[in-house]
Write a protein that holds these residues in place. Structure first.
Motif, mmCIF file in Angstrom:
data_model
loop_
_atom_site.group_PDB
_atom_site.id
_atom_site.type_symbol
_atom_site.label_atom_id
_atom_site.label_comp_id
_atom_site.label_asym_id
_atom_site.label_seq_id
_atom_site.Cartn_x
_atom_site.Cartn_y
_atom_site.Cartn_z
ATOM 1 N N PRO A 40 0.832 -1.219 0.000
ATOM 2 C CA PRO A 40 0.000 0.000 0.000
ATOM 3 C C PRO A 40 0.856 1.254 0.000
ATOM 4 C CG PRO A 40 -0.043 -1.063 2.156
ATOM 5 C CD PRO A 40 0.647 -2.009 1.231
ATOM 6 N N ALA A 41 0.345 2.283 -0.640
ATOM 7 C CA ALA A 41 1.102 3.530 -0.750
ATOM 8 C C ALA A 41 1.161 4.243 0.591
ATOM 9 C CB ALA A 41 0.453 4.452 -1.787
ATOM 10 N N GLU A 42 2.174 5.083 0.722
ATOM 11 C CA GLU A 42 2.337 5.868 1.944
ATOM 12 C C GLU A 42 1.291 6.990 1.975
ATOM 13 O OE1 GLU A 42 5.964 8.136 4.386
ATOM 14 O OE2 GLU A 42 6.235 7.393 2.325
ATOM 15 N N VAL A 43 0.861 7.333 3.183
ATOM 16 C CA VAL A 43 -0.193 8.327 3.369
ATOM 17 C C VAL A 43 0.407 9.567 3.994
ATOM 18 C CG1 VAL A 43 -2.443 8.782 4.425
ATOM 19 C CG2 VAL A 43 -1.885 6.484 3.661
ATOM 20 N N ASP A 44 -0.034 10.759 3.507
ATOM 21 C CA ASP A 44 0.483 12.012 4.050
ATOM 22 C C ASP A 44 -0.349 12.460 5.251
ATOM 23 O OD1 ASP A 44 -1.857 12.698 2.858
ATOM 24 O OD2 ASP A 44 -1.009 14.141 1.447
ATOM 25 N N GLU A 45 -0.128 13.704 5.686
ATOM 26 C CA GLU A 45 -0.811 14.215 6.868
ATOM 27 C C GLU A 45 -2.312 14.354 6.661
ATOM 28 O OE1 GLU A 45 1.117 17.871 7.580
ATOM 29 O OE2 GLU A 45 3.042 16.978 8.141
ATOM 30 N N GLU A 46 -2.734 14.626 5.430
ATOM 31 C CA GLU A 46 -4.152 14.816 5.137
ATOM 32 C C GLU A 46 -4.867 13.519 4.780
ATOM 33 O OE1 GLU A 46 -4.317 17.690 2.077
ATOM 34 O OE2 GLU A 46 -3.498 19.321 3.318
ATOM 35 N N GLY A 47 -4.165 12.404 4.837
ATOM 36 C CA GLY A 47 -4.792 11.116 4.559
ATOM 37 C C GLY A 47 -4.817 10.732 3.107
ATOM 38 N N GLU A 48 -4.102 11.444 2.247
ATOM 39 C CA GLU A 48 -4.072 11.127 0.816
ATOM 40 C C GLU A 48 -2.827 10.312 0.492
ATOM 41 O OE1 GLU A 48 -4.325 14.693 -1.388
ATOM 42 O OE2 GLU A 48 -6.315 15.256 -0.626
ATOM 43 N N ASP A 49 -2.956 9.454 -0.512
ATOM 44 C CA ASP A 49 -1.837 8.597 -0.909
ATOM 45 C C ASP A 49 -0.728 9.420 -1.554
ATOM 46 O OD1 ASP A 49 -3.317 6.522 0.026
ATOM 47 O OD2 ASP A 49 -4.020 5.849 -1.944
ATOM 48 N N ILE A 50 0.502 9.037 -1.271
ATOM 49 C CA ILE A 50 1.675 9.679 -1.855
ATOM 50 C C ILE A 50 2.148 8.840 -3.026
ATOM 51 C CG2 ILE A 50 4.046 10.434 -1.435
ATOM 52 C CD1 ILE A 50 3.314 10.821 1.476
ATOM 53 N N ASN A 51 2.388 9.481 -4.139
ATOM 54 C CA ASN A 51 2.854 8.772 -5.327
ATOM 55 C C ASN A 51 4.250 8.215 -5.055
ATOM 56 O OD1 ASN A 51 3.494 7.846 -7.847
ATOM 57 N ND2 ASN A 51 2.980 9.747 -8.914
ATOM 58 N N PRO A 52 4.441 6.894 -5.124
ATOM 59 C CA PRO A 52 5.775 6.325 -4.814
ATOM 60 C C PRO A 52 6.822 6.619 -5.882
ATOM 61 C CG PRO A 52 4.289 4.611 -5.573
ATOM 62 C CD PRO A 52 3.454 5.854 -5.426
ATOM 63 N N HIS A 53 6.403 7.084 -7.046
ATOM 64 C CA HIS A 53 7.363 7.359 -8.116
ATOM 65 C C HIS A 53 7.961 8.766 -8.015
ATOM 66 C CE1 HIS A 53 6.267 3.637 -10.186
ATOM 67 N NE2 HIS A 53 4.998 3.935 -9.932
ATOM 68 N N ILE A 54 7.492 9.575 -7.061
ATOM 69 C CA ILE A 54 8.061 10.909 -6.881
ATOM 70 C C ILE A 54 9.433 10.776 -6.226
ATOM 71 C CG2 ILE A 54 7.782 13.118 -5.708
ATOM 72 C CD1 ILE A 54 4.787 12.765 -5.914
ATOM 73 N N GLN A 56 12.787 11.330 -3.954
ATOM 74 C CA GLN A 56 12.866 11.665 -2.532
ATOM 75 C C GLN A 56 13.199 13.142 -2.322
ATOM 76 O OE1 GLN A 56 15.789 9.465 -0.383
ATOM 77 N NE2 GLN A 56 15.167 10.242 1.622
ATOM 78 N N TYR A 57 13.999 13.723 -3.212
ATOM 79 C CA TYR A 57 14.377 15.119 -3.020
ATOM 80 C C TYR A 57 13.209 16.070 -3.278
ATOM 81 C CZ TYR A 57 14.673 15.530 -8.139
ATOM 82 O OH TYR A 57 14.386 15.530 -9.480
ATOM 83 N N ILE A 58 12.115 15.560 -3.859
ATOM 84 C CA ILE A 58 10.916 16.364 -4.044
ATOM 85 C C ILE A 58 9.894 16.085 -2.945
ATOM 86 C CG2 ILE A 58 8.952 16.800 -5.580
ATOM 87 C CD1 ILE A 58 10.761 16.287 -7.933
ATOM 88 N N SER A 59 9.735 14.806 -2.595
ATOM 89 C CA SER A 59 8.703 14.447 -1.619
ATOM 90 C C SER A 59 9.100 14.792 -0.193
ATOM 91 C CB SER A 59 8.399 12.958 -1.722
ATOM 92 O OG SER A 59 9.571 12.196 -1.449
ATOM 93 N N SER A 60 10.363 14.674 0.148
ATOM 94 C CA SER A 60 10.790 14.913 1.536
ATOM 95 C C SER A 60 11.046 16.399 1.764
ATOM 96 C CB SER A 60 12.066 14.125 1.837
ATOM 97 O OG SER A 60 13.114 14.536 0.978
ATOM 98 N N VAL A 61 10.817 16.826 2.995
ATOM 99 C CA VAL A 61 11.033 18.216 3.390
ATOM 100 C C VAL A 61 12.488 18.389 3.796
ATOM 101 C CG1 VAL A 61 10.286 20.048 4.942
ATOM 102 C CG2 VAL A 61 8.658 18.333 4.169
ATOM 103 N N PRO A 62 13.153 19.460 3.391
ATOM 104 C CA PRO A 62 14.546 19.666 3.813
ATOM 105 C C PRO A 62 14.677 19.733 5.331
ATOM 106 C CG PRO A 62 13.973 21.149 2.019
ATOM 107 C CD PRO A 62 12.705 20.503 2.456
#
Length: 243
Positions: A40-54, A56-62
């Motif tokens: 199953p895909a990872e879920v963000d703070e708002e409960g929506e699925d995170i695209n696994p193909h994004i 890491q340097y875009i999806s993760s916060v510095p």
């Protein structure tokens, strides 16, 4: 307790924990399974699925950005809409009949002083005569546009202005046609042009004239192409010698 020790402990608590080699390997395997669709895909703070193909340097916060200091939607600046623009002209209300305190001493309008007045300087200003008071100036709204609004070239454009130009050109075309018809009538009346009654004869004459014009133009083109020098060399068409 030494000064700054508590701050150091707080900072150490906020530092991310180091990931072991085994944990790192498990994390990579889970990412691969998510990309394949087996996990199953990872879920963000708002409960929506995170695209696994994004990546890491875009999806993760510095690491240097505090999540608690992110701009909230309710605290962001409210920009003006794309249709808002500055208004021109004066306010649509009755003009004052007597001088008001704080108004311009020259024209009697509010929101500007005598030194900034654009009216003609009067011999006796409206402050002393109380006559011919100019309408008040319009207070322009304070517009705050976003990135797109600041670069919208057509914001505030009135299409009716273009229709005025179209009407002006159409009137010019009608005037040209009228002058041309009048000139033709004058030439026919003076006898310079002969009126042809037969339409077939007129059509044949026009066709022969157009054919002769095409022949003359082709001959002129051939004549001038022979005299053109070729680029990069000195060519004399009359002597047929290339240097």
């Amino acid at each position: 307790m030494a000064p700054g020790a508590g701050v150091a402990n707080d900072v150490s608590l906020e530092e991310p924990k180091k990931m072991m080699r085994e944990d790192w390997r498990k994390k990579k395997e889970l990412e691969e399974q998510r990309k394949l669709g087996n996990a199953p895909a990872e879920v963000d703070e708002e409960g929506e699925d995170i695209n696994p193909h994004i990546p890491q340097y875009i999806s993760s916060v510095p690491w240097y950005i505090d999540p608690s200091k992110r701009p909230q939607p309710e605290k962001q600046e409210q920009c003006s809409s794309s249709g808002d623009w500055y208004k021109g002209g004066v306010q649509e209300h009755a003009v004052a009949t007597r001088y008001r305190k704080g108004a311009c001493e020259n024209c009697g309008a509010l929101r500007h002083k005598k030194k900034n007045c654009m009216e003609r300087p009067r011999k006796a200003g409206a402050k002393y005569t109380g006559m011919n008071i100019a309408p008040d100036e319009l207070v322009q709204p304070q517009l705050m546009f976003d990135y797109d609004g600041k670069r919208d070239r057509w914001n505030g454009y009135d299409p009716e202005e273009h229709m005025k130009i179209v009407e002006e050109y159409s009137k010019v075309d009608l005037a040209k046609c009228a002058l041309k018809a009048q000139k033709l009538q004058e030439e026919l009346a003076s006898g310079k042009l002969e009126q042809v009654n037969s339409p077939k004869h007129a059509w044949g004459e026009e066709e022969s004239n157009s054919q002769s014009e095409r022949d003359h133009s082709s001959e002129d083109e051939d004549k001038y192409t022979d005299d053109i020098d070729m680029p990069g060399q000195n060519f004399d068409s009359k002597r047929c010698i290339t240097v």
